[in-house]
Design an enzyme around this catalytic site. Sequence first.
Site, PDB file in Angstrom:
ATOM      1  N   SER A 100      -9.752   1.481   2.859  1.00 31.33           N
ATOM      2  CA  SER A 100      -8.875   2.263   2.023  1.00 31.33           C
ATOM      3  C   SER A 100      -7.791   1.452   1.307  1.00 31.33           C
ATOM      4  O   SER A 100      -7.223   1.928   0.329  1.00 31.33           O
ATOM      5  CB  SER A 100      -8.180   3.319   2.873  1.00 31.33           C
ATOM      6  N   LYS A 106       0.850  -1.203   0.000  1.00 33.57           N
ATOM      7  CA  LYS A 106       0.000   0.000   0.000  1.00 33.57           C
ATOM      8  C   LYS A 106       0.881   1.247   0.000  1.00 33.57           C
ATOM      9  O   LYS A 106       1.902   1.288   0.690  1.00 33.57           O
ATOM     10  CB  LYS A 106      -0.867  -0.041   1.260  1.00 33.57           C
ATOM     11  N   SER A 132     -10.015  -0.757   7.069  1.00 39.00           N
ATOM     12  CA  SER A 132      -9.359  -0.582   5.765  1.00 39.00           C
ATOM     13  C   SER A 132      -8.600  -1.791   5.242  1.00 39.00           C
ATOM     14  O   SER A 132      -8.181  -1.807   4.094  1.00 39.00           O
ATOM     15  CB  SER A 132      -8.402   0.610   5.814  1.00 39.00           C
TER      16      SER A 132
END
Lengths: 487, 485, 95
Positions: B151, B76, B175
Site C-alpha cells: 500500500s 505516507k 506494504s
Amino acid sequence: MSKNKEYLIKRGSSEYEVIIGLEVHAQVLSKSKLFSDSPTNFGAEPNTQVSLVDAAFPGMLPVINEFCIKQAVKTGIGLNAVINKKSIFDRKNYFYADLPQGYQISQYKDPIVGEGSILLDLPDGEKNVGIERLHLEQDAGKSIHDIDPQNTLVDLNRSGVALMEIVSKPDLRSPEEVNLYIKKLRSIMRYLGTCDGNMQEGSLRADVNVSIRKTGDKKLGTRCEIKNVNSIKFMQMAIEYEANRQADILEEGGSIDQETRLFDTKKNETRSMRSKEDAHDYRYFPDPDLLPLELTEDFISKIKKEIPELPDEKKKRFVDKFKLTPYEANILVSDIETSKYFENVIKNSDVKLATNWITGELFALLNDRNLEMSESPISSKNLSTLINLIKDGTISGKIAKTVFEIMANESKDPKSIIDEKGLKQQSDPKEIEKIVDAVIKENPKNVELFKSGKDKLFGFFVGQVMKKTDGKANPKLVNDILKKKLN
Amino acid sequence: MSDIINLTLSALIDKIKKKELSSQEITNAYIARAEKSKDLNTYITTDFENAIEKAKKFDEKGNFDCKLPGVPLAVKDLFCTNNLKTTAGSKILSNFIPSYESTVTQYLWDEGAILLGKLNCDEFAMGSSNETSFFGNVESPVGKKVVPGGSSGGSASALAAKLTPATIGTDTGGSIRQPASFTGTVGLKPTYGSCSRYGIVAFASSLDQAGPMTQDVSDAALMLDVISKYDTKDSTSVNFKRGDYFKSLSSNIKGKKIGIPKEYRVDGMPKEIESLWQDGITLLKKLGAKIIDISLPHTKYALPAYYIVAPAEASSNLARYDGVKYGYRSEGENLISMYENTRSEGFGDEVKRRIMIGTYVLSSGYYDAYYLKAQKIRRLIKNDFDEVYKSVDAILTPSTPSSAFKIGDKTDDPVSMYLNDIFTVPVNLSGLPAISIPAGKDKNNYPLGLQIIGKAFEEQNLLDISYSMEKELNFKNNLQDWWIK
Amino acid sequence: MSIDLKTIKHIAKLSRISIDDKKAKELEKDLNSIFEFIEALNKVDTKKVDPLTSIAETSLKLRGDEVKTKNIREQILKNSPDENKDFFVVPKVVE
Ligand SMILES: [Mg+2]
Ligand SMILES: [Zn+2]
C-alpha cells in the site's frame, strides 16, 4: 440454614419463585480514565473531559491506568473473590452514537476477578450471594435527546471512564434481597474507596436479570434483562413489575422471550427494547492494541495489605468487643462514615450511650435534614463530650437532648452551651432537699393523699421539683430525697 | 540542481553538515521536481510553502548536529500530521485535519527533518498496487501505467522518482517491502513493537509497523535510528536495547548462516524470480555466508490466515469512521441510515470487502472456525520461524512472486491481488523484521527485490547482510524521467 | 461452504454499510472466492495449538493515574461534520 421470608408471585393455585441476578456497573474511583489521561469529573461542561483517545481519533491508542487495575483487584479481594493473574481485554463491537470507537474495551472470557461472594443480613438470618465475576471496562458517552428537538446530542465526558462490572449469580429471590445486596456491595466498595456508590451521579447502575419458576422447580426459567436501572427503588419496582408480567404470560400458557427490556420510571413498567435486539452480535475478540494483563503475586499481596477492616469483620468485632446487638452493629457498620464516626465517639466515651445517641438522635437529625454522615453538623468529638457529660452527671439525659438540639444548630461544643445557658444539673443534695421541702410544704393535700396510699402521686412531686429547677435537678437525687421525706 | 536529487540521504546530510548545500537549496530542488512530476500522482497533499519556510529557518539557526538536519521528507498519508490533512487514501477522511502528530513523524521533525507533504497510498493501506486510493492510481517511475505496488505506493514511487530523498511507510502484510521491490528501492519492516503505532491510522493493529523506505541500505539504517524508539503511548511498543544501526553497519558477514526455505519455491513463479533468488544465494556464498536449506512448513497457510486476522482487526479498527466525530458524513433519516450511507459512500470497494470479511469471521458461530483457527495457524507459522532460527541467522527469499504489473491487470480478481504478498505476509504474522533490497530486473526492465528476514529485534544483522549484498549487486534503476513535464 | 446473499446482507447490516442488490451479488462472488482460498486452513490440525493473539514480546505496561489532557473541547469538536460548539450531533435517536 435459616429460611427467608419468601417472596412469591401467586396466580390462582400456582406460586412462582423469582430468580434475580444483577450486573452492577460501578464507576471506579480514579482521577483519570481507564485507557486515557483525561479527567473523570462529574457534572462538567459537555465534552470538556475528553481526550483524543476517548473520542477515538485516528491512530489513538489505549494505555491502561494502573490505579484502576488496583481498584478492581481491591474490590475483588473485598468480595472474597479469586484474583486472576492473567486477564484479557476484549473489544465488544457495536455501533452507537455515544460509543466513539465503535467498540467498547471490556473483558469477556478472561476477567480480572473470578468467583466471590457477598454476605447479606436478612431479618431471619444470613445469606451468601455468589459473585460470578468482576471485570473492567470502559463507560460510554451520553446521548442527550431532550435539548435539540431535531437531533440527538452527544457528550463524551464519560467516554472511557473505568467501570467495574460486577456480575452476581442468580441467587437473589426478592426485591428486598436486591436492596440489601446493592447496599452491601456499595458499602464494601465505599470501605475500600474503590467506588463512591453515588447512584444519583450514575456511579452505580445495574442491569437486572429476572426470571420466574414454579416453586419447587429446579430448572431456571427464561430470563429478561432490564437495562441500566439507576436506583434501588426503581430496581425493586422493575422486578416487581417484571415478575408479575412473566407470571401473567405463563399463567395464560405463553412463554417468555429472552430479551432486553427497559424500565420506564414514569409508567412504572418494563418494555421491550427491540431497537437493541436487531443485529445483536458483539463479535468479541482480544483487543490487539493491548497485551494480556499479568499480575504478579507481589502486586496482589501489596494490595491485600491495604485492605481495611470491612463491614463483616467490623460488625463481628463490634458485637464481640462492645457487646452490641447484631442489629445495632449492622446499622453502625453499614456505612463507612457512620462506622468511623462511631469509633471516634467511643474512643473516650461510653459505648452503649454512643450507640443509642448515634442510632437515635443523630440518625433522626441527619434524616430530617437529608444529610450524609460526613456532613453531620455535630462532630464526633462534640457528641463524645456530650455523652461524657451525661455519664458523669453534669447534665441529665433530658437536658442532653436540649443541648443536642442547640449543637445541631450552632455546632458549638456542649460544655460552652451548658455554661452559657446554665443547664448544668443540680446535684447538690442540700439544695435539692430545700426544694423538696418547699414542694411538700406547698402541697399538703397531695402529701396527705400520697400517704393514704395514692402511690401514683409520686410522679407529681418529681414534676414539681423539676419545674422549680427548670429540669436541672439530678433525677436520681430527687427520687431518693422525695422517697425519704414522704415516707 | 539535478545533482541534489541524485544524492542519497546520507550524502545529502553530509553536504548539509559541511555547509556545501543549504536546506533551502535541497528543499527547492525536491519541490521543483515534484511540480514537474504530478503525473505520477504521488502526493495527496503538499505542504511546500511551509517546507520552504522551515528550510529557511533551518538555514538561519538550525541544529546541524541532528540526525536529519534540514532534510525535506514526504511521508505516507497514513501518518497523522498536526494541522495538515491526513486522509489514509480514503474519502471518509478526505477532510480530516489532525490536531496531533504521530510519534514516528514527530521523531523525524525532532531530528531536523522538514515535511514536504503526504504521499498517496492504498485506502487504509489495504491494497498491493495503490489502486484502491480514493485519490487515484499512482504510476511507478519504472514504466508507464505500471503500478508502484502497495500500500505504500505513493511513497515508493516518490522515492524512486527522486521526489523525496527517503520516506517512511507502513507494512501490515508487505506494504513497504512489496512496493520497494516493484520500484527498485530499499524497504525495511522493523520488528513488531520497534516503531510506535501512535498516530498512525490503524489497519490491523497486531500487524501494522512503520518503517523506512530509502535509496540504499545505509539510508535505511539511518532512518531506523531515528524512528525506532520505545514509546509509552503505544502499549505494544517494546522497550528493547536498540542498536546504533547506521554507525554499526558492517559488510562483513563471513560465517553467517542463511536459511533458504523450500516452501517459497511456489508454483508458477517466473523463471527470472527463481534465478534472482539463485543469484542471491550464490552472492551470499561468495560473501562468506553459509547457506542452509530450511523448511517453514506452514508458509502456505500464512496468506489465508492473514486474510482472516487482518480484516478482522480492520473491521473493528474502522468502526470509528461513522460520520459522527470527524471525516465524511452522508445524511440519513435516522442514526443507522446515516451510518450506513456514510460508510457505504465513504469507503471504497476493497475496504468494504475487508470490513465484510472481518465482520463475518468474528461473527457468532464463525469465530472459532475462522478467527480462532487463524490465530492458531499464526502460532504454527511463528513456531516454524522460531525453530529454524535455532540454526540460521537470517532467511533469504524473493520479495514478491512477480515483478510490477500494469494498472488494472489484477483489480478484477481480489485473490490474484492478494497473492502478491505471499512472501511478505508470514513475516508480519510472526512480528519479525525483514528488508527488501533491489537485486535485479525482469525482461521488461522492471526491478526485482530480494527479501531478507531476520530474528526479532536483530535489525542490525539484517542491515549488515543486505548492506554487504548491496555493495556487490550494484543495482541501478536508470530511470528515464519519462514522466517529467 | 458458501456465503449466500442473505448472509451478505446480514454482514453488511452488522458492518453498517448499505449495499444494494447489485453490490450484494458482486460481494457474494468476491467473498466466496476469497473464502474458498481461506478454506485451505481446514487442512491443518490445530486441536492442540494455542492461539497467538499478541506478537509483542512484552507484558502490558501500566500508566500512572494522572490527568494530562484537560479541556480540549475545541480540538475534539473542530472536525465534526455538524457545527455545534458543545456537542457532537447525530440524527434523532429514539430509544
Ligand atoms: Mg449487561
Ligand atoms: Zn458492562
